[in-house]
Design a protein around this motif. Sequence first.
Motif, mmCIF file in Angstrom:
data_model
loop_
_atom_site.group_PDB
_atom_site.id
_atom_site.type_symbol
_atom_site.label_atom_id
_atom_site.label_comp_id
_atom_site.label_asym_id
_atom_site.label_seq_id
_atom_site.Cartn_x
_atom_site.Cartn_y
_atom_site.Cartn_z
ATOM 1 N N GLU A 122 -11.789 8.390 -5.347
ATOM 2 C CA GLU A 122 -12.571 7.153 -5.231
ATOM 3 C C GLU A 122 -11.668 5.931 -5.076
ATOM 4 N N HIS A 123 -10.541 5.900 -5.809
ATOM 5 C CA HIS A 123 -9.675 4.709 -5.803
ATOM 6 C C HIS A 123 -8.421 4.892 -4.955
ATOM 7 N N ARG B 229 -4.641 -2.444 -8.856
ATOM 8 C CA ARG B 229 -3.195 -2.239 -8.703
ATOM 9 C C ARG B 229 -2.768 -0.798 -8.957
ATOM 10 N N THR B 230 -3.703 0.056 -9.360
ATOM 11 C CA THR B 230 -3.323 1.438 -9.679
ATOM 12 C C THR B 230 -2.880 2.157 -8.417
ATOM 13 N N ARG B 231 -1.665 2.677 -8.471
ATOM 14 C CA ARG B 231 -1.117 3.359 -7.290
ATOM 15 C C ARG B 231 -1.015 4.862 -7.535
ATOM 16 N N VAL B 232 -0.672 5.186 -8.788
ATOM 17 C CA VAL B 232 -0.350 6.578 -9.127
ATOM 18 C C VAL B 232 -1.023 6.957 -10.441
ATOM 19 N N LEU B 233 -1.431 8.223 -10.547
ATOM 20 C CA LEU B 233 -1.866 8.787 -11.828
ATOM 21 C C LEU B 233 -0.935 9.950 -12.130
ATOM 22 N N VAL B 234 -0.350 9.949 -13.325
ATOM 23 C CA VAL B 234 0.532 11.047 -13.726
ATOM 24 C C VAL B 234 -0.223 11.950 -14.690
ATOM 25 N N GLU C 209 0.620 -0.288 -10.779
ATOM 26 C CA GLU C 209 0.258 0.303 -12.074
ATOM 27 C C GLU C 209 0.133 1.815 -11.957
ATOM 28 N N VAL C 210 0.451 2.467 -13.069
ATOM 29 C CA VAL C 210 0.390 3.927 -13.149
ATOM 30 C C VAL C 210 -0.503 4.291 -14.328
#
Length: 396
Positions: A202-203, A171-176, A125-126
Amino acid sequence: MTLSGDAPGAVRNPYLVERLQGFGTTIFAEMSALAVATGSINLGQGYPDADGPREVVDAAIAAIRAGDNQYPPGPGIAPLRAAVAEHQARFWGLVFDPDTEVLVTAGATEGMAATLLALLEVGDEVVTFEPYYDSYAACIAMAGAQRRVVTLRPPDYSFTVDALRAAVTPRTRVLVLNSPHNPTGKVFARAELEVIASVCVEHDITAVTDEVYEHLVYDGEHIPLATLPGMRDRTVTISSAGKTFSMTGWKTGWVCAQPDLIEAVRTVKQFLTYVHGAPFQHAAAAGLRLPDAYFEDFAADLASKRDLLSGGLADAGFTVYPSSGTYFVTVDIRPLGATDGLEFCRSLPERGGVVAVPTVVFYDDVAAGAPLVRFMFGKRREVLEDAVTRLKALAR
Ligand code: PMP
Ligand code: GLN
């Protein structure tokens, strides 16, 4: 590309069809075609109507004449990688090794595509903010990942910490993050960046930042996320020459990150374009080394155009939301008796001779984006004045 159907050459891979469903023609292509068809003033797609600095043009021509016309090296020409590293240190105090931490790409678009394809696995997830730039959604889908959005709400396009935290899952892998932000013109403030950084740390999330408008800031300051504590080695910073030097067709961009991340992005990049635009790489290097006065004058000119168009839109009756950066200002169309931005923009060229972009196409929460429309102010003053005159006539 045909994504389905029986036509010869149709893409029959159901996996591809499923991933790309909903991605038809981009809104920019649709609206620019409408501008041409109706002879309207195009304040839709974000490109300026005057060329950038003479020095940059001359550098491209000189490179062509000097014979720099064959494939450049995979990571980009050394003088541009050096100029990018110098620029990051000069403007933002970020130190990158030009040999291992800088990669030249075919615009920020390829930088973003290669980064997302490199970092994401199917099912990841992004997290991104909406309205989001259209290519992020398409690239996340092509990677087989899912987006989870945090809605920015007018008038200041703010978000709540709770909404950001709620978007993060195991499931978060990336933040744009795109700041300065297209289409809203928002420049994320330090306090907001601190919240974003703390969530990433943190994550254990990798941040990918789109900073193509880094020099188009009129209020506040641009703060690269990579400069915040704990972020330097977990951020992929992306930018390009297109906006800064008013040469959007040159498509020369760059990615800065720690060596492992650059290596992953480079691996994908070499199978997308491999390399591109040798002479334009020389020109971008020349641009990045222009004196401070260039960058200051450029921003001051655009700030005055922002004021001109924002004032005109308010006079025409729109609710105008403040824009602190980019080429763009957004409005709410409801005071003019309209509620559907897409319908409004599709009929505006015919009715008013002006093209704008409905920002609803950049939202998952359609209700949040429905009445919002983006206008582009990076045009010559007389063009903006003409557009304002036309829009005022529309409102009467
Ligand atoms: N990111 C954003 C937010 C944009 O608005 C644009 C359009 N200019 C791009 C990326 C594309 O940049 P480039 O032309 O360098 O690929
Ligand atoms: N970045 C430009 C905009 O936001 C459009 C570029 C494109 O057509 N993809 O208007």
